[in-house]
Scaffold this active site. Structure first.
Site, PDB file in Angstrom:
ATOM      1  N   ASP A 111       0.846  -1.192   0.000  1.00 17.27           N
ATOM      2  CA  ASP A 111       0.000   0.000   0.000  1.00 17.27           C
ATOM      3  C   ASP A 111       0.884   1.245   0.000  1.00 17.27           C
ATOM      4  O   ASP A 111       2.112   1.151  -0.129  1.00 17.27           O
ATOM      5  CB  ASP A 111      -0.939  -0.021   1.212  1.00 17.27           C
ATOM      6  CG  ASP A 111      -2.310   0.563   0.892  1.00 17.27           C
ATOM      7  OD1 ASP A 111      -2.375   1.791   0.679  1.00 17.27           O
ATOM      8  OD2 ASP A 111      -3.288  -0.203   0.821  1.00 17.27           O
ATOM      9  N   HIS A 138      -4.544   4.551   4.916  1.00 17.66           N
ATOM     10  CA  HIS A 138      -5.184   3.643   3.955  1.00 17.66           C
ATOM     11  C   HIS A 138      -4.720   2.209   4.174  1.00 17.66           C
ATOM     12  O   HIS A 138      -5.528   1.267   4.180  1.00 17.66           O
ATOM     13  CB  HIS A 138      -4.862   4.095   2.529  1.00 17.66           C
ATOM     14  CG  HIS A 138      -5.585   3.343   1.469  1.00 17.66           C
ATOM     15  ND1 HIS A 138      -5.029   2.264   0.818  1.00 17.66           N
ATOM     16  CD2 HIS A 138      -6.825   3.503   0.948  1.00 17.66           C
ATOM     17  CE1 HIS A 138      -5.891   1.801  -0.075  1.00 17.66           C
ATOM     18  NE2 HIS A 138      -6.993   2.532  -0.019  1.00 17.66           N
ATOM     19  N   SER A 326     -11.006  -0.219  -2.946  1.00 18.22           N
ATOM     20  CA  SER A 326      -9.974  -0.504  -1.944  1.00 18.22           C
ATOM     21  C   SER A 326     -10.515  -1.344  -0.807  1.00 18.22           C
ATOM     22  O   SER A 326      -9.808  -2.182  -0.248  1.00 18.22           O
ATOM     23  CB  SER A 326      -9.418   0.800  -1.355  1.00 18.22           C
ATOM     24  OG  SER A 326      -8.382   1.312  -2.132  1.00 18.22           O
TER      25      SER A 326
END
Length: 710
Positions: A111, A138, A326
């Site tokens: 990521d 994230h 995602s």
């Protein structure tokens, strides 16, 4: 249950060609260093930012310079904004009550940075895999969706006891190649190339990054990359799509999302009933469409990415809600990890990546018109159905890993289960294509190298696989000769009788051979029937034992259990014949015996009635314990529970009304439990070991079945 131990990793590595893997790793390292130097030079000369955080909080990083000189930026695929996954059917309190949780399993996450590994939801199960120090919100959200333990219940991850190896994306290909060579099964990539900073010809193109990822997966055939499709449908970034106008949302996938061998995940809005059935589904408003320029079906399938509650990087106890492909992607990755755990639990090994991917596509819930589409691929991920196909292997399903040589044809005869849909599919990890696009808009050159084919025939009629038309992506799927996809699937609704499945190939195969996986469901693979043996009778007695016989069932394997009635533990023996010897018996002692039929490794009937006898040598007589007959158990009714035998919980495998009531009765006829049949499993952990009756009142009807409590 074994975890993903070094022993199991070693078994995977034994099948790998490390000379090829080593050469590939050297090439990837060389390309990275060369391109990194070029990237830094171009960035400096053109005053390009290497990293930036956009006003919406999204992280962007300059990853490399494309072969045409375009700067390629990575971005995360989520928007600030909770998750329903049928992987929950595999949990200890799920519909199948399989107690799958990812314990000991490992998944890689790449990521924008690394996860906050100290978060309370991870315990010590999140580890940094590459020495990176930049904690990313994230990455923390994605990791939580995978492995959060559920301290905050609604934030529990899909594989909530698994381990994550967290990495940043800077050297993703190099690090994945090394991890895959060392037995990594799955990795999650909820990011991709930023669509508004590349020329239009990039969209749908098979470029070098896709070639590199295909090469990694081909050389490490147990490893599967799972990636997000992206959230660019209404961006208008592709001014020259292969079909329609730029705001129609087609032809928007980029880079490694187009790799043949990976699994690309779209976002869906789904409604699931309490039995795990898909009632409604539509593609999420943000989710990017394809097709690939050569017409391949991408995305591969869809997962739920709508407002997912997960871990946040602000503190060890903070949470946030996010949406996007995602968040859909780790839901699918986690479900695939549980399926690998389940296969190892059932059969002692892991599935090759082509088999795992094929299983997911084979069992996905079709949406809208029959067949695949360019919006959600083969449909919505259905981990429950995939687990059932695994469990029913060699009974009502076939899962085979094989290879085909140049000029070879494979034929396989099956008998359809009348009234069901016969489904057969092949999946293979294709060699990386030598062709890569270097700047031509919407070039339709196929990236497929080894073109395998599946056909089904019956009485001179040939059934063909699904295919899509990239020139009209809105059109319904057709049946025909698929020339571009490394996955082909045939469905025959209401199939009847015998069919022949044929696997063949076109042209010459690279290296003269190709591994492939064949999955079949909706068929019978044995004449065996799940009936408890009948006609039990004693034959010959001797000094310390006696022979037991019963009526044989075609293709049956039998488990014979017996014990002294004063003992708790059963003695268990297996036989392929309709007879067995009960040995080490003591004169004048009372014993109980029962028998059940196995039709495959996992599919077994209930036990026969229990028979009680006093061992008196040649004078032994037998009596039936018939309490179950007096309470009205009817084995002809399709009504059962799972698991059976049970440890802590049982679940009905038959739909009943919302007001249905149950009661549990002991072997002596005593009512032990009463309650309403709800959506949760029935708790039986407090029951003593032994045989029980579950009786269900559904409206005016009564149905009963036996179960054994371990």
């Amino acid at each position: 249950m074994r975890s993903q131990s070094q022993e199991l990793k070693s078994l995977i590595k034994e099948e790998y060609d490390f000379s090829k893997i080593g050469s590939m790793q050297v090439d990837l390292e060389f390309d990275y260093e060369k391109n990194r130097a070029k990237t830094l030079a171009v960035a400096k000369a053109n005053n390009l930012k290497l990293k930036e955080v956009l006003p919406n909080g999204k992280k962007v990083e300059l990853q490399e310079i494309g072969q045409d000189g375009s700067p390629i930026y990575y971005e995360t695929y989520a928007d600030n904004a909770s998750q329903t996954s049928r992987a929950s059917a595999l949990h200890s309190n799920g519909l199948l009550n399989l107690d799958l949780d990812g314990l000991g399993m490992q998944v890689g996450v790449w990521d924008a940075g690394v996860a906050l590994t100290t978060h309370q939801e991870y315990d010590v199960r999140a580890m940094i895999g590459d020495g990176s120090t930049e904690v990313d919100a994230h990455a923390t959200l994605v990791t939580g969706s995978l492995i959060s333990s559920g301290i905050k219940r609604d934030a529990q991850g899909v594989a909530y006891r698994a381990n994550v190896l967290s990495h940043d994306w800077t050297r993703d290909k190099i690090e994945v190649a090394d991890a895959a060579a060392n037995g990594l099964l799955l990795s999650n990539h909820s990011y991709g190339i930023m669509p508004d900073r590349v020329p239009d010809w990039y969209f749908g193109s098979y470029i070098k990054v896709a070639q590199d990822w295909d090469n990694i997966m081909y050389n490490a055939p147990y490893y599967l990359m799972v990636t997000a499709a992206g959230n660019a449908r209404h961006s208008g970034d592709n001014e020259s799509p292969i079909f329609g106008a730029n705001m129609d949302g087609f032809d928007l996938l980029l880079g490694f999302t187009i790799a043949k061998n990976g699994l690309t995940v779209a976002g869906s809005n789904s409604k699931i009933d309490r039995y795990g059935n898909l009632k409604e589904a539509s593609v999420s408003a943000y989710s990017s469409y394809d097709p690939v320029d050569d017409g391949r079906i991408k995305p591969d399938l869809a997962g739920d990415g709508s407002s997912i509650l997960s871990t946040d990087a602000n503190s060890d106890t903070s949470y946030d809600v996010s949406a996007g492909t995602s968040m859909a992607t780790p839901g699918v990755t986690g479900a695939l990890l549980l399926l690998q755990q389940y296969n190892e639990q059932l059969y002692g090994s892991y599935l090759k990546a082509a088999t795992l991917k094929g299983l997911a596509l084979h069992t996905a819930d079709d949406v809208d018109a029959p067949g695949p589409d360019y919006k959600m691929g083969w449909g919505v991920m259905n981990a429950k159905r995939a687990a059932e196909v695994l469990y029913q292997k060699d009974f009502n399903s076939h899962i085979g890993e094989s290879s085909i040589s140049s000029g070879e044809t494979f034929e396989f005869s099956v008998k359809a289960k009348e009234g069901e849909t016969l489904v057969a599919s092949i999946s293979w990890t294709d060699p990386a294509s030598e062709y890569i696009n270097r700047g031509e808009l919407n070039n339709s050159t196929p990236a497929l190298v080894n073109d395998l084919d599946i056909r089904i025939t019956q009485d001179g009629k040939t059934f063909l696989p699904w295919k899509l038309n990239p020139k009209n992506p809105n059109a319904a799927a057709e049946k025909g000769d698929n020339l571009v996809d490394p996955f082909e699937k045939i469905e025959i609704p209401n199939a009847q009788g015998n069919y022949t499945i044929i696997v063949s190939h076109k042209g010459n195969l690279l290296q003269d051979t190709q591994d492939y996986s064949l999955i079949v469901s909706g068929a019978s693979f044995t004449e065996c029937r799940l009936n408890a043996p009948s006609g039990l009778a004693f034959a010959n007695a001797f000094v310390s034992g006696i022979s037991l016989e019963w009526d044989e069932i075609t293709d049956g394997l039998y488990e014979v259990q017996y014990k002294n009635e004063k003992e708790e533990t059963w003695i268990s023996n297996f036989t392929a014949n309709g007879s067995a010897t009960l040995s080490d018996l003591v004169l004048s002692e009372n014993y109980i015996v029962r028998v059940r039929t196995f039709c495959s490794q996992n599919m077994a009937s209930e036990f026969s009635m229990e028979y009680k006898f006093t061992f008196e040598g040649i004078n032994t007589e037998v009596g039936v314990l018939d309490i179950f007959q007096t309470l009205g158990v009817d084995n002809s009714i399709n009504f059962s529970v799972y698991p059976n035998p049970a440890a802590n919980q049982i679940s009905l495998l038959t739909e009943v009304g919302e007001s249905a009531m149950y009661r549990i009765i002991s072997a002596s006829g005593i009512e032990l439990k009463v309650g309403q049949v709800g959506t949760e499993p029935i708790q039986v952990a407090d029951l003593a070991t032994g045989m029980y009756i579950l009786q269900v009142k559904d409206g005016d009807s009564y149905r009963s079945t036996k179960f054994y409590k371990n």
